[in-house]
Design a protein around this motif. Structure first.
Motif, PDB file in Angstrom:
ATOM      1  N   LEU A 187       0.780  -1.228  -0.194  1.00  0.00           N
ATOM      2  CA  LEU A 187       0.009  -0.058   0.210  1.00  0.00           C
ATOM      3  C   LEU A 187       0.950   1.071   0.168  1.00  0.00           C
ATOM      4  CD1 LEU A 187      -3.014   1.179   0.079  1.00  0.00           C
ATOM      5  CD2 LEU A 187      -2.722   1.074   2.577  1.00  0.00           C
ATOM      6  N   GLY A 188       1.931   1.162   0.583  1.00  0.00           N
ATOM      7  CA  GLY A 188       2.922   2.283   0.740  1.00  0.00           C
ATOM      8  C   GLY A 188       3.554   2.584  -0.914  1.00  0.00           C
ATOM      9  N   LEU A 189       3.725   1.398  -1.627  1.00  0.00           N
ATOM     10  CA  LEU A 189       4.121   1.734  -3.011  1.00  0.00           C
ATOM     11  C   LEU A 189       3.052   2.382  -3.713  1.00  0.00           C
ATOM     12  CD1 LEU A 189       5.787  -1.842  -3.519  1.00  0.00           C
ATOM     13  CD2 LEU A 189       6.920   0.547  -3.430  1.00  0.00           C
ATOM     14  N   VAL A 190       1.791   2.036  -3.576  1.00  0.00           N
ATOM     15  CA  VAL A 190       0.655   2.472  -4.194  1.00  0.00           C
ATOM     16  C   VAL A 190       0.542   4.132  -3.892  1.00  0.00           C
ATOM     17  CG1 VAL A 190      -1.812   2.488  -4.700  1.00  0.00           C
ATOM     18  CG2 VAL A 190      -0.403   0.426  -4.454  1.00  0.00           C
ATOM     19  N   THR A 191       0.486   4.438  -2.546  1.00  0.00           N
ATOM     20  CA  THR A 191       0.530   5.766  -2.210  1.00  0.00           C
ATOM     21  C   THR A 191       1.780   6.547  -2.183  1.00  0.00           C
ATOM     22  OG1 THR A 191       0.611   4.966   0.184  1.00  0.00           O
ATOM     23  CG2 THR A 191      -1.488   5.011  -0.783  1.00  0.00           C
ATOM     24  N   LEU A 192       2.523   6.105  -2.867  1.00  0.00           N
ATOM     25  CA  LEU A 192       3.974   6.822  -2.666  1.00  0.00           C
ATOM     26  C   LEU A 192       4.430   7.221  -1.430  1.00  0.00           C
ATOM     27  CD1 LEU A 192       3.187   9.379  -5.617  1.00  0.00           C
ATOM     28  CD2 LEU A 192       4.254   7.160  -5.818  1.00  0.00           C
ATOM     29  N   GLY A 193       4.150   6.176  -0.436  1.00  0.00           N
ATOM     30  CA  GLY A 193       4.927   6.560   0.899  1.00  0.00           C
ATOM     31  C   GLY A 193       3.963   7.422   1.900  1.00  0.00           C
ATOM     32  N   ILE A 194       2.850   7.771   1.551  1.00  0.00           N
ATOM     33  CA  ILE A 194       2.019   8.430   2.267  1.00  0.00           C
ATOM     34  C   ILE A 194       1.383   7.646   3.503  1.00  0.00           C
ATOM     35  CG2 ILE A 194      -0.288   9.905   2.678  1.00  0.00           C
ATOM     36  CD1 ILE A 194       0.311  11.006  -0.178  1.00  0.00           C
ATOM     37  N   THR A 195       0.975   6.399   3.291  1.00  0.00           N
ATOM     38  CA  THR A 195       0.516   5.613   4.286  1.00  0.00           C
ATOM     39  C   THR A 195       1.618   5.134   5.233  1.00  0.00           C
ATOM     40  OG1 THR A 195       0.587   3.674   2.864  1.00  0.00           O
ATOM     41  CG2 THR A 195      -1.690   4.686   2.896  1.00  0.00           C
ATOM     42  N   ASP A 196       2.797   4.984   4.658  1.00  0.00           N
ATOM     43  CA  ASP A 196       4.059   4.609   5.367  1.00  0.00           C
ATOM     44  C   ASP A 196       4.191   5.637   6.557  1.00  0.00           C
ATOM     45  OD1 ASP A 196       4.239   2.379   4.190  1.00  0.00           O
ATOM     46  OD2 ASP A 196       5.725   2.965   3.021  1.00  0.00           O
ATOM     47  N   LEU A 197       4.043   7.035   6.048  1.00  0.00           N
ATOM     48  CA  LEU A 197       4.296   8.118   6.882  1.00  0.00           C
ATOM     49  C   LEU A 197       3.379   8.407   8.059  1.00  0.00           C
ATOM     50  CD1 LEU A 197       5.955  10.665   4.181  1.00  0.00           C
ATOM     51  CD2 LEU A 197       7.501   9.405   5.905  1.00  0.00           C
ATOM     52  N   LEU A 198       2.217   8.201   7.548  1.00  0.00           N
ATOM     53  CA  LEU A 198       1.000   8.522   8.418  1.00  0.00           C
ATOM     54  C   LEU A 198       0.566   7.525   9.257  1.00  0.00           C
ATOM     55  CD1 LEU A 198      -1.103  10.810   5.926  1.00  0.00           C
ATOM     56  CD2 LEU A 198       0.359  11.569   7.736  1.00  0.00           C
ATOM     57  N   PHE A 199       0.850   6.251   8.987  1.00  0.00           N
ATOM     58  CA  PHE A 199       0.326   5.113   9.762  1.00  0.00           C
ATOM     59  C   PHE A 199       1.273   3.980   9.807  1.00  0.00           C
ATOM     60  CE2 PHE A 199      -2.103   1.237  10.433  1.00  0.00           C
ATOM     61  CZ  PHE A 199      -2.714   1.529  11.783  1.00  0.00           C
ATOM     62  N   ALA A 200       1.670   3.343   8.688  1.00  0.00           N
ATOM     63  CA  ALA A 200       2.509   1.978   8.728  1.00  0.00           C
ATOM     64  C   ALA A 200       3.747   2.194   9.520  1.00  0.00           C
ATOM     65  CB  ALA A 200       2.581   1.398   7.509  1.00  0.00           C
ATOM     66  N   SER A 201       4.524   3.118   9.437  1.00  0.00           N
ATOM     67  CA  SER A 201       5.858   3.095  10.126  1.00  0.00           C
ATOM     68  C   SER A 201       5.581   2.944  11.632  1.00  0.00           C
ATOM     69  CB  SER A 201       6.448   4.295   9.495  1.00  0.00           C
ATOM     70  OG  SER A 201       6.856   4.249   8.337  1.00  0.00           O
ATOM     71  N   PRO A 202       4.749   4.252  12.321  1.00  0.00           N
ATOM     72  CA  PRO A 202       4.561   3.943  13.871  1.00  0.00           C
ATOM     73  C   PRO A 202       3.908   2.788  14.162  1.00  0.00           C
ATOM     74  CG  PRO A 202       3.205   5.652  12.768  1.00  0.00           C
ATOM     75  CD  PRO A 202       4.154   5.396  11.668  1.00  0.00           C
ATOM     76  N   TYR A 203       3.028   2.156  13.395  1.00  0.00           N
ATOM     77  CA  TYR A 203       2.361   1.073  13.498  1.00  0.00           C
ATOM     78  C   TYR A 203       3.317   0.029  13.615  1.00  0.00           C
ATOM     79  CZ  TYR A 203      -0.890  -3.034  12.780  1.00  0.00           C
ATOM     80  OH  TYR A 203      -1.596  -4.183  12.906  1.00  0.00           O
ATOM     81  N   LYS A 204       4.200  -0.221  12.783  1.00  0.00           N
ATOM     82  CA  LYS A 204       5.232  -1.220  12.982  1.00  0.00           C
ATOM     83  C   LYS A 204       6.141  -0.997  13.985  1.00  0.00           C
ATOM     84  CE  LYS A 204       5.882  -1.871   7.993  1.00  0.00           C
ATOM     85  NZ  LYS A 204       6.802  -1.664   6.804  1.00  0.00           N
ATOM     86  N   VAL A 205       6.613   0.026  14.317  1.00  0.00           N
ATOM     87  CA  VAL A 205       7.345   0.381  15.733  1.00  0.00           C
ATOM     88  C   VAL A 205       6.613  -0.081  16.785  1.00  0.00           C
ATOM     89  CG1 VAL A 205       8.883   1.928  16.966  1.00  0.00           C
ATOM     90  CG2 VAL A 205       8.830   2.017  14.547  1.00  0.00           C
TER      91      VAL A 205
END
Length: 614
Positions: free
Chosen positions: A272-290
């Motif tokens: 999903l991060g690839l599809v959204t150009l990293g937006i979902t990573d920055l706003l949710f996925a990264s802190p969710y993983k940590v």
């Protein structure tokens, strides 16, 4: 041990409590290059300026050159060729920016100049030329810069990037158990004086991983063997380097494949991060993983202690996982509890119009004995509220951390959450207006060597400075306890005031413009620009948290029979100047007419502004 589903559910609950601070931690980590940097690269943020190339003319031959070519020529002793290439690249970058949106122009201003100097390499040519002139040898200069080019990123990696991973884990672990994670916890390693030790341990881990990567088995196995080191250091930064590595290796025995599968379970978010150009990573996925892997670490920590793994006892930060008991709080925060138990004088709230002004705008009509007593009581309540967070268990009790910290209560010397009397606000309006006028006049004299009475008025004041400071103090009173919100509110307020002031003055004076930001990087219709707003934002924070409290404390010492006539006299002079300037406004070269400057033999109009000629 909890299932992955349970750990993720707990991570989501924790993320909901501390969403903004956790997202901020991951964003900082991404910008530093510690973790998640791929997310911002997908958005095109943080692109290496060395990768930018421009089409330039070199001796009649059209070639593609970039910053690295400029630096290379300068290092080889070809300073003149480097300067010429830098000039062409700079001009090409400026011309390219004109084809983009006007808001991204790069023709004027300090911010645009900095961007142009870096992207064109002119700043590096100047530095290299200075070193070359000092040493007198192109070979020695080249060797020095080769060493520096290696040492600088190495120092950034050693002192900041690796260390910040530990800081981020500490923030997330504290968020599991406590309602608040204060911004000051970013300085956790500094407060316990273990910053350098943590940097060293993380550097050794990285070296071990690089060496093990030379073997087939080490690429996978050792990566997961050392997986828990940042979490261990976040809990106990005083642990030895080899002890931390050994403890992580033993805690991960039998769990490497499990950890790999846990990471693999986030594959959907990665796609999903690839599809959204990293937006979902920055706003949710990264802190969710940590947050999820913090839960995983907690589970492995419990197992290690239950199995009595060697050195597991050094994971001894009990209050990172549970709130302190009343007895522990009483032991560590006895002095604070005594203060909290002291009776606070009865603060009878003001009602009616006076109460409305005080609550919403922080304005006192008069500074009487009753208002003075109220202010002192409010100051005491503010100090108590700051101390109560730790004593009530809302934040991590730093005094109960295994490593000793400095005891005692630190009280801020400046009480910035205060109410200002009308007289103080009037005098501060003139103080800041006169300071702005003095700043403008001196800046123009330095740049052009002539005295110019800056501003639309004839008197020694620029009211936009004073009105901006007073508006920030009054309209943003309820945000002072939240510095981040205060800063962005200042940017918005100052931008609105500056834009409207420009528009009104232009309409009242038949189209004359007292400032024009056209050509400045990130400008809006030439009325406001990012550079000016940034200056106002920083200046506004200084006014709110430093200058205004100090000035108000001094002004309160002036007797009322002196202060009131002084305010009336200044207001009369100002209103008279305002009426006179409405008929015959202050105009001329350096005010409304552009100052002509010469650059490399060519003449350009230098646009001046009421906020400074940058």
């Amino acid at each position: 041990m909890k299932t992955r589903k349970d750990m993720k559910r707990q991570a989501v609950a924790c993320l909901k409590k501390h969403y903004f601070i956790f997202v901020a931690v991951c964003l900082i980590s991404a910008y530093l290059g510690s973790e998640f940097s791929l997310s911002i690269r997908r958005l095109g943020i943080g692109v290496n300026p060395l990768d930018n190339v421009y089409t330039v003319n070199m001796g009649g031959l059209v070639v593609h050159q970039g910053l690295s070519d400029v630096v290379d020529k300068a290092l080889q002793g070809q300073i003149s060729e480097g300067r010429e290439l830098s000039r062409q690249i700079r001009q090409q970058a400026i011309d390219d920016s004109k084809d983009d949106h006007p808001s991204f122009a790069r023709t004027k201003g300090v911010l645009a100049g900095i961007i142009n100097d870096i992207s064109s390499g002119s700043i590096f040519v100047t530095l290299i030329a200075a070193v070359h002139s000092l040493l007198g040898s192109a070979d020695v200069t080249m060797n020095i810069f080769i060493v520096l080019s290696f040492l600088m990123p190495l120092m950034l990696w050693f002192f900041l990037q690796n260390m910040f991973i530990v800081v981020s884990r500490r923030m997330f672990l504290e968020g599991r158990c406590y309602k608040k994670v204060p911004i000051r916890r970013f300085l956790f390693l500094f407060s316990v004086r273990r910053w350098l030790k943590t940097c060293w341990t993380m550097a050794v881990v990285s070296v071990f991983e690089i060496l093990w990567a030379l073997t087939i088995v080490g690429i996978f196995v050792k990566y997961y063997s050392y997986y828990l080191v940042p979490y261990i250091l976040a809990e106990n930064p005083d642990i030895g380097t080899l002890e931390a590595i050994s403890l992580s290796r033993k805690m991960m025995v039998g769990h490497k494949w499990q950890c790999f599968v846990f990471e693999l379970s986030f594959l959907g978010w990665d796609l999903l991060g690839l599809v959204t150009l990293g937006i979902t990573d920055l706003l949710f996925a990264s802190p969710y993983k940590v947050a999820s892997f913090c839960e995983y670490y907690v589970e492995l920590r419990h197992l290690a202690k239950a199995q009595e793994v060697e050195n597991a006892w050094k994971l001894n930060d009990v209050y990172l996982y549970q709130t302190a008991s009343p007895q522990d709080i009483a032991f560590a925060y006895g002095d604070v509890l005594k203060i909290l138990k002291r009776p606070v004088e009865d603060l009878s709230e003001f009602t009616g119009f006076r109460g409305f002004l005080m609550r919403w705008f922080g304005v006192l009509l008069m500074y009487t004995k009753r208002e003075r007593a109220y202010e002192e009581g409010q100051a005491r309540l503010q100090r108590i509220a700051a101390l109560r967070e730790a004593a009530d268990g809302e934040v991590y009790p730093s005094r109960l951390f295994p490593l000793p910290e400095r005891a005692g209560i630190r009280i801020e010397p400046l009480r910035y959450i205060r109410n200002y009397s009308m007289a103080s606000l009037v005098l501060m309006f003139f103080i800041f207006s006169m300071f702005g006028w003095l700043w403008e006049v001196c800046l123009h004299m330095v740049n052009h060597g002539v005295f110019v009475n800056r501003g639309v008025l004839h008197g020694p004041w620029l009211p936009i400075y004073g009105s901006g400071a007073v508006l920030i103090l009054v309209l943003l009173k309820r945000l002072r306890a939240h510095p981040v919100k205060e800063f962005f509110a200042i940017l918005f307020l100052c931008g609105f005031v500056e834009y409207m002031t420009s528009w009104v003055l232009e309409g009242l004076t038949g189209g004359k413009r007292w400032w024009d930001y056209t050509g400045y990087f990130l400008n809006l219709h030439g009325r406001i620009c990012a550079e000016g707003l940034l200056v106002f934002g920083i200046g506004g924070m200084i006014v709110v948290y430093v200058a205004a409290p100090i000035l108000d404390s001094v002004l309160r010492r002036i007797r009322r029979k002196v202060m009131v006539p002084l305010c009336i006299g200044l207001l009369c002079l100002f209103l008279g100047d305002l009426a006179w300037s409405a008929i015959t406004p202050n105009t001329g070269t350096g005010i409304t007419a552009p100052q002509i400057v010469t650059v490399r033999g060519e003449q350009y109009p230098q646009i001046t502004t009421e906020k400074g000629s940058f």
